[in-house]
Structures are given as structure tokens and as C-alpha cells.
Design an enzyme around this catalytic site. Structure first.
Site, short mmCIF file in Angstrom:
data_model
loop_
_atom_site.label_atom_id
_atom_site.label_comp_id
_atom_site.label_asym_id
_atom_site.label_seq_id
_atom_site.Cartn_x
_atom_site.Cartn_y
_atom_site.Cartn_z
N CYS A 287 68.13 -30.80 -14.99
CA CYS A 287 69.40 -30.20 -15.37
C CYS A 287 70.06 -29.41 -14.24
O CYS A 287 71.20 -29.01 -14.35
CB CYS A 287 69.22 -29.30 -16.59
N ASP B 31 69.11 -26.38 -13.16
CA ASP B 31 68.93 -24.93 -13.24
C ASP B 31 67.95 -24.46 -12.17
O ASP B 31 66.93 -25.10 -11.92
CB ASP B 31 68.36 -24.52 -14.61
N CYS C 265 64.69 -23.95 -20.44
CA CYS C 265 65.12 -22.69 -19.86
C CYS C 265 64.04 -21.62 -20.00
O CYS C 265 63.79 -20.84 -19.07
CB CYS C 265 66.42 -22.22 -20.51
#
Length: 145
Positions: A56, A58, A124
């Protein structure tokens, strides 16, 4: 997640026909992130963890400052979505005042539950867990602890 825990559609994103609403906890940490910044990685009392999720994009940097066996400060910089920022922010609050061993026991499941993260955002909380473990490892390598 209850209706009370959801925020307006304006604070959500659409994916196909479904809507992913961020919890009020995520929105609080996203709108008012705690402990943003960075600690001097050359300080012998600072451990730094830098982790990323290639899928992603991140990226999370977490620094911890340790004195007398306790984490006395924590700072983060995160490039990512609201859930990644919230996971980092929450983690910095949780680790302050803990020993390295106590901080190392924080799991992504605890973070996921505290923030009411939906399944598509669990990565996350995994990043946050990885970041604290990496920061502890870095500190211990520096101090031969």
C-alpha cells in the site's frame, strides 16, 4: 462497529459499492495526532524503527527515548492513510512510561481493537507493532542490552 463509532461519509472512502467509515478513535488520532516528529537517531538513548508496507506504500518511522529502563518519549512520522497515522499516534501514547519488554508486548490486535480498524486496514496496526519492535531492537543493539 456501531453507528456511534462511525463518522460522516465525507470522512470515509468508497471502494466499489461499499463504504469504509473510520471510527471516531481513528479520526481523533488522524485530526489530532500525538507525538509527531522525530528523535535524534544518533542519540545513544534513542532507538529508531523504520518499517513499510510495499503493498500500500505506507511508511512508518518510530523513535523511542529510553532513560533508566523506561521509554520516556516517543515520536513518529508516517506517510500513509488515516489508519496508519492513527496507529502510530496511539502507539506513541501507549509506549511512554513502559519498559522495553512491556512495549514489545504490544500487539497489532490490541491496536486494531482500540481503533476499531476494519479488516482492510489491519496492515496499519501490523506496521505499528513492527515499528516498536524495530525501535526496541535498534536501541538494544546500540546499548548492547
Amino acid at each position: 462497529m456501531s453507528a456511534a463509532d462511525t463518522v460522516a461519509i465525507a470522512n470515509s472512502w468508497q471502494r466499489g459499492n461499499s463504504v469504509l467509515a473510520y471510527s471516531k478513535e481513528v479520526m481523533d488520532h488522524y485530526d489530532n495526532p500525538r507525538n509527531v516528529g522525530k528523535l535524534d537517531k544518533n542519540d545513544p538513548d534513542v532507538g529508531t524503527g523504520l518499517v513499510g508496507a510495499p503493498a500500500c506504500g505506507d511508511v512508518m518511522q518510530l523513535g523511542i527515548k529510553v532513560e533508566d529502563g523506561l521509554i520516556v518519549d516517543a515520536k513518529f512520522k508516517t506517510f500513509g492513510c488515516g489508519s496508519a497515522i492513527a496507529s502510530s499516534s496511539l502507539l506513541t501514547e501507549w509506549v511512554k512510561g513502559k519498559t522495553l519488554d512491556e512495549a514489545g508486548e504490544i500487539t497489532n490486535v490490541q491496536i486494531k481493537e482500540a481503533l476499531s480498524l476494519p479488516p482492510v486496514k489491519i496492515h496499519c496496526s501490523v506496521l505499528a507493532e513492527d515499528a516498536i519492535k524495530e525501535a526496541i531492537r535498534d536501541y538494544r543493539n546500540k546499548t548492547n542490552d
